[in-house]
Design a protein around this motif. Structure first.
Motif, PDB file in Angstrom:
ATOM      1  N   VAL A   1       0.665  -1.242  -0.139  1.00  0.00           N
ATOM      2  CA  VAL A   1       0.135   0.025   0.471  1.00  0.00           C
ATOM      3  C   VAL A   1       1.484   1.159  -0.143  1.00  0.00           C
ATOM      4  CG1 VAL A   1      -2.070   1.112   1.157  1.00  0.00           C
ATOM      5  CG2 VAL A   1      -2.062  -1.188   1.659  1.00  0.00           C
ATOM      6  N   ASN A   2       0.695   1.960  -1.174  1.00  0.00           N
ATOM      7  CA  ASN A   2       1.688   3.325  -0.951  1.00  0.00           C
ATOM      8  C   ASN A   2       0.776   4.512  -1.261  1.00  0.00           C
ATOM      9  OD1 ASN A   2       4.396   2.432  -2.761  1.00  0.00           O
ATOM     10  ND2 ASN A   2       2.739   1.248  -3.761  1.00  0.00           N
ATOM     11  N   PHE A   3       1.084   5.477  -0.453  1.00  0.00           N
ATOM     12  CA  PHE A   3       0.786   6.950   0.116  1.00  0.00           C
ATOM     13  C   PHE A   3       0.747   7.697  -0.506  1.00  0.00           C
ATOM     14  CE2 PHE A   3      -0.842   4.160   3.230  1.00  0.00           C
ATOM     15  CZ  PHE A   3      -2.474   4.244   3.832  1.00  0.00           C
ATOM     16  N   VAL A   4       0.414   8.643  -1.663  1.00  0.00           N
ATOM     17  CA  VAL A   4       1.354   9.755  -2.403  1.00  0.00           C
ATOM     18  C   VAL A   4       0.986  10.930  -2.405  1.00  0.00           C
ATOM     19  CG1 VAL A   4       0.161   9.272  -4.461  1.00  0.00           C
ATOM     20  CG2 VAL A   4       2.462   9.555  -4.528  1.00  0.00           C
ATOM     21  N   GLU A   5       2.070  11.464  -2.163  1.00  0.00           N
ATOM     22  CA  GLU A   5       1.448  13.640  -2.052  1.00  0.00           C
ATOM     23  C   GLU A   5       2.470  14.441  -2.942  1.00  0.00           C
ATOM     24  OE1 GLU A   5       0.737  16.447   1.210  1.00  0.00           O
ATOM     25  OE2 GLU A   5       2.752  15.322   1.789  1.00  0.00           O
ATOM     26  N   LYS A   6       1.599  14.775  -3.636  1.00  0.00           N
ATOM     27  CA  LYS A   6       3.065  15.887  -5.104  1.00  0.00           C
ATOM     28  C   LYS A   6       3.499  16.867  -3.781  1.00  0.00           C
ATOM     29  CE  LYS A   6       3.532  17.243  -9.132  1.00  0.00           C
ATOM     30  NZ  LYS A   6       4.469  18.059  -8.565  1.00  0.00           N
ATOM     31  N   THR A   7       4.587  17.170  -4.735  1.00  0.00           N
ATOM     32  CA  THR A   7       5.926  18.126  -4.021  1.00  0.00           C
ATOM     33  C   THR A   7       5.762  18.986  -4.894  1.00  0.00           C
ATOM     34  OG1 THR A   7       8.202  16.949  -4.254  1.00  0.00           O
ATOM     35  CG2 THR A   7       6.642  16.249  -2.826  1.00  0.00           C
TER      36      THR A   7
ATOM     37  N   VAL B   1       7.040   9.454  -1.611  1.00  0.00           N
ATOM     38  CA  VAL B   1       5.703   8.173  -1.194  1.00  0.00           C
ATOM     39  C   VAL B   1       6.219   7.158   0.368  1.00  0.00           C
ATOM     40  CG1 VAL B   1       5.409   6.052  -1.949  1.00  0.00           C
ATOM     41  CG2 VAL B   1       5.612   7.973  -3.795  1.00  0.00           C
ATOM     42  N   ARG B   2       5.113   7.000   0.469  1.00  0.00           N
ATOM     43  CA  ARG B   2       5.318   6.485   1.370  1.00  0.00           C
ATOM     44  C   ARG B   2       4.452   4.628   1.727  1.00  0.00           C
ATOM     45  NH1 ARG B   2       3.639   9.963   7.794  1.00  0.00           N
ATOM     46  NH2 ARG B   2       4.548   7.498   8.187  1.00  0.00           N
ATOM     47  N   THR B   3       5.077   3.947   2.397  1.00  0.00           N
ATOM     48  CA  THR B   3       4.558   2.506   1.646  1.00  0.00           C
ATOM     49  C   THR B   3       4.331   1.345   3.132  1.00  0.00           C
ATOM     50  OG1 THR B   3       5.526   2.907  -0.637  1.00  0.00           O
ATOM     51  CG2 THR B   3       5.329   0.522   0.250  1.00  0.00           C
TER      52      THR B   3
ATOM     53  N   LEU C   1      10.874   8.112   2.703  1.00  0.00           N
ATOM     54  CA  LEU C   1      11.533   7.992   4.458  1.00  0.00           C
ATOM     55  C   LEU C   1      12.663   7.833   4.511  1.00  0.00           C
ATOM     56  CD1 LEU C   1       9.048   6.190   6.462  1.00  0.00           C
ATOM     57  CD2 LEU C   1       9.550   9.365   5.739  1.00  0.00           C
ATOM     58  N   GLY C   2      14.276   7.709   3.522  1.00  0.00           N
ATOM     59  CA  GLY C   2      14.730   6.551   2.770  1.00  0.00           C
ATOM     60  C   GLY C   2      16.194   7.340   2.354  1.00  0.00           C
ATOM     61  N   GLY C   3      15.486   8.925   1.497  1.00  0.00           N
ATOM     62  CA  GLY C   3      16.291   9.459   0.799  1.00  0.00           C
ATOM     63  C   GLY C   3      15.711   9.977  -0.576  1.00  0.00           C
TER      64      GLY C   3
END
Length: 261
Positions: free
Chosen positions: A173-179, A185-187, A227-229
Motif C-alpha cells: 500500500v503506497n500513499f503519495v503526495e505531490k511535491t 511516497v510512504r509504503t 523516508l530513506g532518501g
C-alpha cells in the motif's frame, strides 16, 4: 551452518545478502529467514537474498520477505544485489540477471553506489475507488494523500492490505503526495507487514499511476522522495503500455559478517 553475509541498503530499504553460487545454503525455512531478518534477535533487514548461478545469466536473485516467505520482485533489493554482484566481481558495470518476475537488465556506476535497474513492462492499471492497482513485479495499491508526513501509514496501510479484497494474497500500500520536485511516497509493505523506508516496486508503481492520473504520455522522468532518501523513475508511456521502465538510486554496503544458520 556458518555462513558469510553482507548487509546492503538502498534508500533505507535494507537487505541481507548471501553469495550462494557454491550452493552451500539449501532449503532455507521460513523460521530461519524470519529470525535472521529480525531486528532484535537477528541481523535485521526488510528481506534476505541469495545470489546464485543461473545458465545464460550473470546470476539469479532469490528473494525472501522479512516474514520468511519467498517473495515477489523487490526493486531496491534488485539494485542492491547488482551492487553486491559488482562487489563479488561477478559483473563490472552492466548485467543481465534472473529474478522471480523474469529477466532484468541493470547498469551500475563506476563508484558502485548508483544503480539503474530495468523493471518489467506494465500494460494494466486498474482502479479501486480513487486508488490505482497495478503490478510492477509485486502488486501495489496507490492512493493520493494529503499531509502525508503525519499520516498513520501503518494502521491505514494495514487495514487496506488486510481488507477482504487483498487479505489472501496481500498487497503493498503506497500513499503519495505531490511535491514541488516530484512526489513524496510512504509504503506499507506486505511480507514486512510494516512501513519501510523505501519500496522500489512501490515508487515505480506510484510513478506509473501518477502518469496515468495526470494523462501524461511520452518519455517521463519522475523524482520520488521516500523516508530513506531519493529515487528516480524514468519510462516511456504511449497511452496503453509503460515500457523502458528504470528504477534508479543508491545501493550501498553497510557491513559484513558471519552468522550460524
Amino acid at each position: 551452518m556458518h555462513i558469510s553475509f553482507y548487509k546492503y541498503q538502498g534508500a533505507g530499504n535494507d537487505f541481507i545478502l548471501i553469495d550462494n553460487r557454491a550452493g552451500t545454503v539449501k532449503g532455507l525455512d521460513k523460521q530461519s529467514v524470519a529470525k535472521i531478518c529480525d531486528r532484535r534477535f537477528g541481523i535485521g533487514g526488510d528481506g534476505l537474498m541469495l545470489l546464485e548461478n543461473e545458465p545464460g545469466f550473470d546470476f539469479k536473485m532469490v528473494y525472501y520477505n522479512a516474514d520468511g516467505n519467498e517473495g515477489s520482485m523487490c526493486g531496491n533489493g534488485g539494485r542492491c544485489i547488482v551492487a553486491f554482484a559488482k562487489h563479488l566481481g561477478v559483473i563490472t558495470d552492466t548485467t543481465k540477471f534472473l529474478a522471480t518476475d523474469g529477466v532484468h537488465h541493470a547498469k551500475i556506476s563506476e563508484t558502485g553506489n548508483w544503480v539503474s535497474l530495468q523493471m518489467i513492462d506494465v500494460a494494466t492499471i486498474n482502479k479501486d475507488g480513487d486508488a490505482y492497482v497495478l503490478n510492477t513485479g509485486s502488486p501495489h495499491y496507490v492512493a493520493l494523500a494529503n499531509n502525508l508526513e503525519v499520516k498513520d501509514v501503518y494502521n491505514e496501510g494495514y487495514a487496506i492490505r488486510n481488507n477482504p479484497t487483498y487479505k489472501q494474497d496481500g498487497i503493498n500500500v503506497n500513499f503519495v503526495e505531490k511535491t514541488d520536485g516530484g512526489y513524496f511516497v510512504r509504503t506499507f509493505e506486505r511480507g514486512v507487514e510494516n512501513e519501510t523506508y523505501a519500496c522500489g516496486t512501490g515508487v515505480t508503481a506510484v510513478a506509473l499511476a501518477m502518469a496515468k492520473h495526470n494523462h501524461q504520455t511520452g518519455a517521463i522522468t519522475t523524482p520520488v522522495k521516500v523516508l530513506g532518501g531519493d529515487l528516480n523513475i524514468r519510462f516511456d508511456y504511449d497511452g496503453s503500455t509503460f515500457s523502458n521502465i528504470f528504477l534508479e538510486g543508491p545501493a550501498e554496503l553497510v557491513f559484513e559478517g558471519e552468522i550460524d544458520i
